[in-house]
Write a protein that holds these residues in place. Structure first.
Motif, PDB file in Angstrom:
ATOM      1  N   LEU A 136       0.835  -1.196   0.000  1.00 27.22           N
ATOM      2  CA  LEU A 136       0.000   0.000   0.000  1.00 27.22           C
ATOM      3  C   LEU A 136       0.871   1.248   0.000  1.00 27.22           C
ATOM      4  O   LEU A 136       1.858   1.317   0.743  1.00 27.22           O
ATOM      5  CB  LEU A 136      -0.928  -0.019   1.225  1.00 27.22           C
ATOM      6  CG  LEU A 136      -1.811   1.190   1.501  1.00 27.22           C
ATOM      7  CD1 LEU A 136      -3.131   0.745   2.164  1.00 27.22           C
ATOM      8  CD2 LEU A 136      -1.114   2.221   2.398  1.00 27.22           C
ATOM      9  N   LYS A 137       0.506   2.219  -0.827  1.00 32.10           N
ATOM     10  CA  LYS A 137       1.161   3.527  -0.824  1.00 32.10           C
ATOM     11  C   LYS A 137       0.318   4.459   0.026  1.00 32.10           C
ATOM     12  O   LYS A 137      -0.824   4.771  -0.315  1.00 32.10           O
ATOM     13  CB  LYS A 137       1.284   4.065  -2.248  1.00 32.10           C
ATOM     14  CG  LYS A 137       1.965   5.424  -2.332  1.00 32.10           C
ATOM     15  CD  LYS A 137       2.078   5.895  -3.779  1.00 32.10           C
ATOM     16  CE  LYS A 137       2.759   7.258  -3.862  1.00 32.10           C
ATOM     17  NZ  LYS A 137       2.880   7.732  -5.278  1.00 32.10           N
ATOM     18  N   TYR A 316      -2.580 -14.523  -7.491  1.00 30.96           N
ATOM     19  CA  TYR A 316      -1.946 -14.180  -8.768  1.00 30.96           C
ATOM     20  C   TYR A 316      -0.832 -13.154  -8.546  1.00 30.96           C
ATOM     21  O   TYR A 316      -1.036 -11.949  -8.743  1.00 30.96           O
ATOM     22  CB  TYR A 316      -2.989 -13.614  -9.743  1.00 30.96           C
ATOM     23  CG  TYR A 316      -4.165 -14.528  -9.965  1.00 30.96           C
ATOM     24  CD1 TYR A 316      -4.034 -15.691 -10.715  1.00 30.96           C
ATOM     25  CD2 TYR A 316      -5.423 -14.227  -9.429  1.00 30.96           C
ATOM     26  CE1 TYR A 316      -5.115 -16.534 -10.920  1.00 30.96           C
ATOM     27  CE2 TYR A 316      -6.507 -15.060  -9.630  1.00 30.96           C
ATOM     28  CZ  TYR A 316      -6.348 -16.212 -10.375  1.00 30.96           C
ATOM     29  OH  TYR A 316      -7.417 -17.044 -10.577  1.00 30.96           O
ATOM     30  N   PRO A 317       0.350 -13.600  -8.120  1.00 31.50           N
ATOM     31  CA  PRO A 317       1.458 -12.667  -7.883  1.00 31.50           C
ATOM     32  C   PRO A 317       1.727 -11.787  -9.108  1.00 31.50           C
ATOM     33  O   PRO A 317       1.674 -12.262 -10.238  1.00 31.50           O
ATOM     34  CB  PRO A 317       2.637 -13.606  -7.604  1.00 31.50           C
ATOM     35  CG  PRO A 317       2.003 -14.845  -7.051  1.00 31.50           C
ATOM     36  CD  PRO A 317       0.717 -14.993  -7.797  1.00 31.50           C
ATOM     37  N   THR A 318       1.980 -10.517  -8.856  1.00 30.43           N
ATOM     38  CA  THR A 318       2.237  -9.433  -9.829  1.00 30.43           C
ATOM     39  C   THR A 318       0.966  -8.869 -10.446  1.00 30.43           C
ATOM     40  O   THR A 318       1.047  -7.962 -11.272  1.00 30.43           O
ATOM     41  CB  THR A 318       3.212  -9.831 -10.973  1.00 30.43           C
ATOM     42  OG1 THR A 318       2.556 -10.724 -11.898  1.00 30.43           O
ATOM     43  CG2 THR A 318       4.478 -10.448 -10.438  1.00 30.43           C
ATOM     44  N   LEU A 319      -0.230  -9.348 -10.053  1.00 32.16           N
ATOM     45  CA  LEU A 319      -1.468  -8.799 -10.626  1.00 32.16           C
ATOM     46  C   LEU A 319      -1.664  -7.338 -10.237  1.00 32.16           C
ATOM     47  O   LEU A 319      -2.215  -6.552 -11.006  1.00 32.16           O
ATOM     48  CB  LEU A 319      -2.678  -9.618 -10.162  1.00 32.16           C
ATOM     49  CG  LEU A 319      -4.065  -9.107 -10.578  1.00 32.16           C
ATOM     50  CD1 LEU A 319      -4.198  -9.021 -12.096  1.00 32.16           C
ATOM     51  CD2 LEU A 319      -5.162 -10.005  -9.988  1.00 32.16           C
ATOM     52  N   THR A 320      -1.197  -6.934  -9.050  1.00 34.05           N
ATOM     53  CA  THR A 320      -1.528  -5.614  -8.528  1.00 34.05           C
ATOM     54  C   THR A 320      -0.351  -4.643  -8.489  1.00 34.05           C
ATOM     55  O   THR A 320       0.804  -5.038  -8.379  1.00 34.05           O
ATOM     56  CB  THR A 320      -2.082  -5.716  -7.093  1.00 34.05           C
ATOM     57  OG1 THR A 320      -1.018  -6.068  -6.197  1.00 34.05           O
ATOM     58  CG2 THR A 320      -3.195  -6.742  -6.998  1.00 34.05           C
ATOM     59  N   ARG A 321      -0.703  -3.388  -8.586  1.00 35.21           N
ATOM     60  CA  ARG A 321       0.161  -2.298  -8.138  1.00 35.21           C
ATOM     61  C   ARG A 321      -0.243  -1.996  -6.694  1.00 35.21           C
ATOM     62  O   ARG A 321      -1.352  -2.362  -6.275  1.00 35.21           O
ATOM     63  CB  ARG A 321      -0.057  -1.053  -9.007  1.00 35.21           C
ATOM     64  CG  ARG A 321       0.324  -1.249 -10.464  1.00 35.21           C
ATOM     65  CD  ARG A 321      -0.417  -0.284 -11.383  1.00 35.21           C
ATOM     66  NE  ARG A 321      -0.160   1.117 -11.047  1.00 35.21           N
ATOM     67  CZ  ARG A 321      -0.869   2.136 -11.542  1.00 35.21           C
ATOM     68  NH1 ARG A 321      -1.882   1.925 -12.375  1.00 35.21           N
ATOM     69  NH2 ARG A 321      -0.560   3.371 -11.200  1.00 35.21           N
ATOM     70  N   PRO A 322       0.618  -1.354  -5.899  1.00 29.70           N
ATOM     71  CA  PRO A 322       0.236  -1.044  -4.524  1.00 29.70           C
ATOM     72  C   PRO A 322      -1.071  -0.235  -4.450  1.00 29.70           C
ATOM     73  O   PRO A 322      -1.346   0.596  -5.310  1.00 29.70           O
ATOM     74  CB  PRO A 322       1.416  -0.217  -4.004  1.00 29.70           C
ATOM     75  CG  PRO A 322       2.575  -0.699  -4.814  1.00 29.70           C
ATOM     76  CD  PRO A 322       2.015  -0.954  -6.183  1.00 29.70           C
ATOM     77  N   ILE A 323      -1.869  -0.523  -3.428  1.00 32.91           N
ATOM     78  CA  ILE A 323      -3.072   0.271  -3.166  1.00 32.91           C
ATOM     79  C   ILE A 323      -2.676   1.736  -3.038  1.00 32.91           C
ATOM     80  O   ILE A 323      -1.657   2.060  -2.420  1.00 32.91           O
ATOM     81  CB  ILE A 323      -3.740  -0.167  -1.843  1.00 32.91           C
ATOM     82  CG1 ILE A 323      -4.300  -1.583  -1.944  1.00 32.91           C
ATOM     83  CG2 ILE A 323      -4.862   0.808  -1.439  1.00 32.91           C
ATOM     84  CD1 ILE A 323      -4.785  -2.134  -0.599  1.00 32.91           C
ATOM     85  N   LEU A 324      -3.466   2.626  -3.598  1.00 30.62           N
ATOM     86  CA  LEU A 324      -3.303   4.047  -3.327  1.00 30.62           C
ATOM     87  C   LEU A 324      -4.291   4.419  -2.227  1.00 30.62           C
ATOM     88  O   LEU A 324      -5.502   4.403  -2.435  1.00 30.62           O
ATOM     89  CB  LEU A 324      -3.569   4.887  -4.574  1.00 30.62           C
ATOM     90  CG  LEU A 324      -3.452   6.395  -4.354  1.00 30.62           C
ATOM     91  CD1 LEU A 324      -2.015   6.786  -4.003  1.00 30.62           C
ATOM     92  CD2 LEU A 324      -3.919   7.173  -5.573  1.00 30.62           C
TER      93      LEU A 324
END
Length: 371
Positions: A136-137, A316-324
């Protein structure tokens, strides 16, 4: 509010009726489609669209001035305006090929123009607050310790055994669309907007809807276009959300599905490969409210966001960018299950976005059903 393409039908019908009175059949056949096409072009220019200069597409607060070639004295570029592609079917017509499957192939790219812009495909890695498997960012004053504690809290809701809808999917910016082909360049004349629901965010929402319904979860997918002008789009979608929440108190999850816009030239396409499929990375936006627009239960929304993030990265590793996680609003005060999900960017293809939202749907099912 009616969709833009319906206005074209109305005017076309008026032209046909007027022509039938005294101008002859031949003029009907020529004039109606010609003026309808001109109206479509005019609609593209007259929609109030804001410009992006960062990784998050945010609408301007002020009214937008539109002229023939400029918006607020800036030239209309690849990420402004609305576009109906030349091969789009007319409303009511069936497309030549089915585009509902996440496996639909992209169009073959045309010849690269001399002034082509660049697309950078990048897989964003985890950074910021470690939630477990996801990240998370944090752009708020909430401490890392508190965020990590909330990530482990119980979900603020649970599904029930009912035939009533429990998930609402909608698109405040429904006309956001994607690259028509997979490549490392874009034509500067290309516009990443479409009123064709087979090519915009509605098509992405359709994949999520089917995934959830196949798992026995009732869904409402609202397909209205609220972004003919960006000004007031969230106010208009808010009216719809309030209506459905009142009509169906059974709704627990409210998802506003968008696509991001990262850069002008070069454009960044957040991308990965999952199960051999080219896939857009997704980003959850969870809001803590603003000084003027509070979200009393924002910590509950954050718990949902963090647990969905962890579930997606587990599955699914790499599916997400950090939460904003940021001091924004986006109507997330209306439900403790309200999130905004950015599926790829304007550098990704629709096929990549459909693959991504299908994986999101799998993880959402796993989370909601405790699987």
């Amino acid at each position: 509010m009616k969709k833009l393409h319906r206005k074209k039908n109305v005017l076309t019908g008026m032209i046909v009726k007027m022509t039938a009175l005294g101008l002859g059949v031949a003029l009907v056949l020529i004039t109606a489609p010609t003026l309808a096409g001109k109206l479509s072009n005019l609609t593209a220019l007259s929609a109030g669209i804001s410009f992006w200069d960062g990784s998050i597409g945010l609408p301007a607060e002020e009214e937008i001035t539109v002229t023939e070639n400029k918006i607020d004295d800036l030239p209309i570029n690849h990420d402004a305006g609305l576009l109906t592609m030349p091969d789009d079917p007319e409303p009511g017509e069936e497309p030549d090929t089915e585009e509902t499957s996440a496996q639909t192939s992209e169009e073959e790219p045309p010849k690269k123009p001399d002034d082509a812009g660049k697309i950078i495909r990048k897989t964003f890695e985890g950074a910021g607050v470690n939630l477990g498997t996801g990240y998370l960012k944090n752009q708020t004053s909430l401490s890392t310790k508190e965020i990590q504690k909330l990530a482990k809290a119980d979900l603020p809701f649970e599904l029930t055994d009912t035939d009533e809808p429990q998930v609402l999917i909608y698109h405040t910016h429904a006309t956001e669309s994607y690259m028509p082909y997979l490549c490392d360049w874009f034509d500067p004349s290309w516009k990443s907007r479409s009123t064709n629901d087979d090519k915009n965010m509605t098509a992405v929402g359709d994949v999520l809807q089917k995934k959830l319904e196949d798992a026995g979860i009732g869904v409402i997918h609202d397909k209205e276009h609220y972004d003919a002008s960006y000004t007031g789009a969230y106010d208009r979608s808010r009216v719809m959300i309030e209506k459905y929440l009142k009509q169906y108190p059974s709704i627990k999850v409210v998802l506003d599905v968008h696509r991001d816009a990262i850069g002008n030239d070069p454009i960044t396409a957040p991308a990965t490969t999952i199960e051999g499929k080219p896939t857009a990375q997704v980003m959850i936006i969870s809001c803590a409210g603003t000084k003027s627009k509070k979200i009393p239960n924002y910590k509950k929304n954050l718990t949902f966001a963090a647990q969905l993030q962890n579930q997606m990265e587990k599955d699914y590793p790499t599916l997400t960018r950090p939460i904003l996680f940021s001091n924004r609003h986006y109507n997330q005060d209306l439900s403790t299950g309200a999130l905004l999900i950015e599926v790829g960017s304007h550098g990704n293809t629709l096929n990549e976005a459909k693959n991504a939202i299908g994986f999101v749907g799998d993880s959402l099912i796993h989370l909601l059903k405790g699987q």
